[in-house]
Write an enzyme that holds these catalytic residues in place. Structure first.
Site, short mmCIF file in Angstrom:
data_model
loop_
_atom_site.label_atom_id
_atom_site.label_comp_id
_atom_site.label_asym_id
_atom_site.label_seq_id
_atom_site.Cartn_x
_atom_site.Cartn_y
_atom_site.Cartn_z
N GLU A 94 -15.42 -4.25 -0.51
CA GLU A 94 -15.28 -3.53 0.77
C GLU A 94 -16.40 -2.51 0.98
O GLU A 94 -16.74 -2.18 2.12
CB GLU A 94 -13.91 -2.84 0.86
N HIS A 113 -4.41 -2.35 -6.91
CA HIS A 113 -5.66 -1.77 -6.44
C HIS A 113 -5.57 -0.25 -6.50
O HIS A 113 -4.48 0.30 -6.47
CB HIS A 113 -5.99 -2.27 -5.04
N GLU A 119 0.87 -1.18 0.00
CA GLU A 119 0.00 0.00 0.00
C GLU A 119 0.90 1.23 0.00
O GLU A 119 1.74 1.39 0.89
CB GLU A 119 -0.92 0.03 1.22
#
Lengths: 680, 680
Positions: free
Chosen positions: B489, B464, B386
């Site tokens: 999500e 992502h 991330e």
């Protein structure tokens, strides 16, 4: 599938588990209402510190909560993590006089709300949003204080949203499409707008009329209205050749984002919101700015019977210009425009513009002699500066050109930026010439440079292919008019020529921005092998319908010689008014406007319709009480139709009328009517 | 007013008397047709040398004449004064195999037209436009040859137009709005689109289905579809922090602008146009790229029962990860994703991303031991990177991070760019870090850098919050999947959660671009205090409906333990297919897809519906002839409804079936059905 829901069209709050919830709850932190209470603005901060605003009109939502903020090229966006630093409200009420205009006295009454925001983050940047809520609409702008955390604002995009509460019908022209504003107006659902130049005028389903525009576009890029989805729109700034669309140092504020609001279409036209949002005159005594009518060496080029370039067809000859000066003097017109007077039209000027001289006339144009000849007769030559959008080249000669004009008694100029090579060629601070958009920050700076340099020399400016008007004539009254829409020349060679509804559309869209040099009065009704989509009476009505302090009598003198009776109205009609009132009208359908001469007790009326003939009943309640007027009526004949040769048919008659009398205005298809009310 | 006329919506040719007429007459200079003749493309040059293209489908206009060209920041635009330098046509026909995918063998058959243009002006610049006309749509791209007159192309904007011949219904998400793609789809009239990300899928009024997208987005900015007016659209490139949106040196070509065309909605999904327009695999042997299923420490964070950050709720602990590895091994899943494993989640990572280490685990995460533990059981940890879109910070560690993964047997990574500070932070050639758009040229370069660096180490990438998929998996088969849409999500904490139609919309929009890591299989149907808008059977069907070579079983192991019977389908379903066929479907309403396992004779079927229950009759004509199959059917119960607790009700039953048999699939509101056909 599920029926489409506007609720789902709301822009998503940045969503990530544990970071923040979506949508974020919001709290109202400030409100303001118009003096009459009909318009209320509220500013919210959501629990992520995102500011938004919403607007109610007469108790009903007009603008749903809409985002505010900026994307920056070199720093985190200014959009969230804000807290309310302070808020202040202020009631303001003044009346001010226009040196010239559609009305002499304007009331400027509003309640102001200033919301100061500061970031909670370590950056701690500050911006304020100032709302001015009038009875006829509102404006808001962002104010950036001097601050170390944001010494220079490199604005990538403005995040301002306009999230309408309902759908409706919109009249608009596309932006970002082509480098100018010369389109016929689209009439679509509000939800079918693509990306529009302002003013964008709408009649919402509830019947409320609104127009989105901006005021005081100074040292900033023009705002386009970008359709996002449903009836939600956002500001998009005109592009720049630089990394940022707008670069500003230190303290500054943006232009006003304005929304005019009215129950009627005419109410938008009668509104002075755009002017009121601008700063007062900074030029001091502007008695030297003269409203006037003019003729010129112009229509012949569009008919292709004369040329800008030198040679056999050259229009700008000494002899031809003398003829126009004599015609102007004989008919009480102050100005004579001469295009093609200067060297440079023989090269491929259209591709570049570097061929133009703004001081050297063609040998067959005796500029010194003609200026003197005209002044003896009270006629002023009008300077013409066609740049082909080569701004860098023009600015190199600007002061010399204006000095020449000043010396010769040329006290107004028509500038031109007709080009399509990829934008305006502007020299940057680094000396490099780059392509800029016609309505970007660099263009806004250039136009104001021309206007202020001209003002130093007591010269007025009429810009063609300009940046859009945002009411700066209040601050710089020598900026008398512009083009900035599809004008008369399209009737000479346009495909299609301007249909009758176009001029009616203009009244409710382009004209909300300010005066337009539409150049009406082509009484011959003949273009280049195609007739005008108009009648004779309508050509006269345009002088009242399309306000400008300078109005051209665009036709050829030899054409006017054949129709001196209707031409009388063009001789009579003023270009400066004490008052103006829209008597009736629907966007794109028809309109009737009455205006009172600023220099006499006379009133004038103009009416026009679209392709449909119609009868409009008007009550003369605008006339002064106790007076009798001779109404000099210029109307369509019973058989007049813009689609046939009967377009030339007209009737001139007089009637005695008083305040309160009623008139039935019979308008032919594509027709109009013009009336002078001579006070006795 | 006059009824609005699309004719007036055509972009005006630059008009100025004596310069050129408007509109300019055009001459067709080149044409091409699809192999089956159903699609024909024609290229015109008007008498000002402006190129345009038009498209016919089955003898009817699909794309009206539409402009081509470029605005440049530092040179006259490439748009007019062109002559035809040459044209060439070429027929191409090949079949190629996907190393993994929704089908093994793909036919790539098209007729190619190359139109070379050269400016008549002294500049004499050259561009070519290459069209590839397939039976299922077409693509075109601009080719810039090496040339002295244009050593560097500084592209301010692409002028490519898509001028549709008719209106229709469109499914789309807004572009330029927010830095990502995570929206529910708008369903509006085509003429009500604002500015859309591609793919934009439309059902035109004539019934023809089209989808606008682009293929092979390499070293260029993503194309947005800007609504101009009526049904006319133009390309708008994603912004850049530089003066030009795209900067390219020497010879280069743009991505393919693609339009898929089909009589049915399903035809768009079965089309391989986007893959065919991409270049073949450049990585050589890619047998190391493994399709797989995986579980992971992920859903708990979205439920807020676990945290990425360290501390009591830290999910990425050695013990917890062991539990997932054991579960994966026991249930035949190859991968275990562990988010929050690395240092950096405790700071304000969301605001910046500079807090992240991509090589240092938290002390309570024994990455060495866990990797080894997993490999012993045939389970591979999946790396998680991330970045919070701090690309500059990530790239500083990229090679070290990938080296670590390689050493530990971590052969696939999930990257993330979840941030909203104003864009991606990218370091320019000058070393300065600037904000760039998620889909601009800088982002396109970064994503491909990660993919190619990963490929050197035989690591697969699942991005992502990525740049949109444009079929590059063909050229770089280790780019196995992405997110790039509103995923699972949102069912945990989204407001609203994904409604049933969303996944049906995805099949016909987002999924046309390529595989999506939607992370289905939440059989508990429970988010963070809100239920999923789904049924159990539907969760299973998603594994067939939403293609990806990597599929997550997203729910918690303890949740699966309660529903091992339906979980059996997740254990059985493959992620690599020999063939895929859409049996039926309407955008946003319902869809049924059948896929054949690449490693057995088994077939699988998935069906899903929107909020409306419905019965879908299918004929099993896809099954292999002569075989008998045991159909293991996972369906909604008679009383199942996604709006009540009955959403958990499901029936598992078996039937013996053969090719040609008919099945009635009874789908509950918000429901679905999954079937495994086991060949005997």
């Amino acid at each position: 599938m599920r029926a489409f829901s506007w609720a789902l069209a709301l822009s998503p709050v940045m969503s990530f588990a544990g970071v923040l919830a979506s949508p974020a709850a919001a709290e109202t932190v400030a409100t303001a209402a118009s003096p009459d209470g009909s318009i209320t603005v509220s500013v919210d901060l959501d629990n992520d510190g995102r500011p938004s605003y919403a607007v109610m009109h007469k108790g009903k939502p007009l603008i749903a909560p809409s985002r505010l903020g900026f994307l920056l090229t070199d720093a985190p966006k200014l959009e969230r993590n804000f807290t309310l630093a302070s808020q202040a409200t202020n009631a303001f009420d003044e009346t001010w006089d226009q040196p010239w205009g559609e009305r002499k006295t304007i009331r400027n009454r509003y309640n102001e709300l200033k919301v100061a925001l500061k970031e909670k983050t370590t950056l701690g940047r500050q911006i304020s949003i100032v709302f001015r809520v009038h009875d006829d609409g509102f404006g808001f702008r962002y104010v950036f204080p001097q601050q170390d955390a944001l010494k220079t604002a490199n604005i990538a995009e403005e995040l301002t949203e306009f999230n309408l509460a309902e759908n409706g019908t919109a009249w608009w022209i596309p932006a970002g499409e082509w480098n100018r504003y010369e389109y016929l107006y689209n009439r679509t659902k509000v939800s079918e707008i693509g990306r529009a130049h302002t003013p964008v005028t709408m009649k919402l389903d509830s019947g409320t009329h609104v127009s989105f525009h901006e005021a005081a576009l100074v040292d900033y890029s023009a705002m386009w209205l970008q359709h996002v989805e449903g009836v939600r729109f956002k500001a998009t700034l005109s592009p720049s050749s630089g990394p940022a669309k707008v670069v500003r140092n230190g303290a500054f504020h943006t232009p006003w984002r304005s929304i005019q609001i009215s129950d009627t279409a005419g109410g938008l036209v009668d509104s002075s919101l755009i002017l009121n949002l601008n700063d007062p005159n900074v030029l001091g005594d502007v008695s030297w700015v003269k409203p006037y009518k003019y003729v010129g060496v112009w229509w012949g080029m569009h008919l292709d019977t004369e040329s800008w370039a030198s040679g056999a067809k050259h229009g700008a000859t000494t002899a031809n210009t003398k003829r126009y000066i004599d015609f102007a003097a004989k008919n009480g017109m102050r100005g004579v425009l001469v295009e093609g007077w200067n060297k440079g039209w023989d090269g491929d000027w259209f591709a570049d513009g570097s061929t133009f001289s703004f001081t050297q006339p063609y040998p067959d144009f005796d500029i010194e002699g003609l200026s003197a000849y005209g002044l003896k007769k009270g006629v002023h030559l009008i300077g013409h500066h066609e740049t082909s959008a080569n701004v860098a080249h023009y600015e190199d000669q600007l002061e010399a050109a204006l000095d020449l004009d000043r010396r010769l008694g040329i006290d107004s100029i028509k500038t031109g930026y007709v080009a399509d090579a990829g934008g305006m060629k502007v020299r940057g601070a680094d000396g490099v010439v780059r392509f800029e958009w016609h309505d970007g920050q660099a263009s806004a700076r250039h136009h104001l440079k021309v206007v202020t340099e001209a003002a130093k020399r007591r010269i007025a400016v009429n810009a063609h292919e300009p940046i859009k008007d945002t009411g700066l004539r209040r601050t710089y009254p020598n900026w008398v008019a512009r083009e900035g829409a599809r004008g008369m020349e399209y009737n000479a060679w346009g495909s299609p020529p301007n249909p009758p509804e176009h001029e009616i559309n203009l009244v409710f869209t382009r004209m909300l921005a300010g005066p337009m040099d539409y150049t009406p009065g082509v009484l011959s009704l003949e273009g280049r092998g195609q007739p005008l989509q108009s009648t004779v009476a309508r050509q006269l009505a345009l002088y009242v319908l399309l306000y400008s302090p300078i109005q051209m009598a665009a036709d050829l003198p030899e054409n006017y010689a054949k129709v001196m009776k209707p031409f009388q109205f063009i001789k009579d009609v003023p270009t400066d008014w004490a008052d103006s009132r829209v008597l009736n009208g629907e966007i794109g359908d028809y309109v009737t406007i009455a205006r009172k001469d600023r220099n006499s007790a006379d009133w004038y009326l103009g009416a026009g319709t679209d392709e449909n003939g119609r009868t409009i009943d008007v009550t003369l309640d605008f006339l002064d009480a106790g007076k009798t007027y001779t109404a000099q009526i210029y109307r369509d004949a019973d058989d007049t139709d813009y689609r046939t040769d009967t377009r030339h048919h007209h009737v001139i008659e007089t009637r005695q009328v008083r305040r309160g009398d009623r008139l039935s205005l019979v308008l032919a298809p594509g027709g109009g009517q013009a009336i002078r009310f001579v006070a006795r």
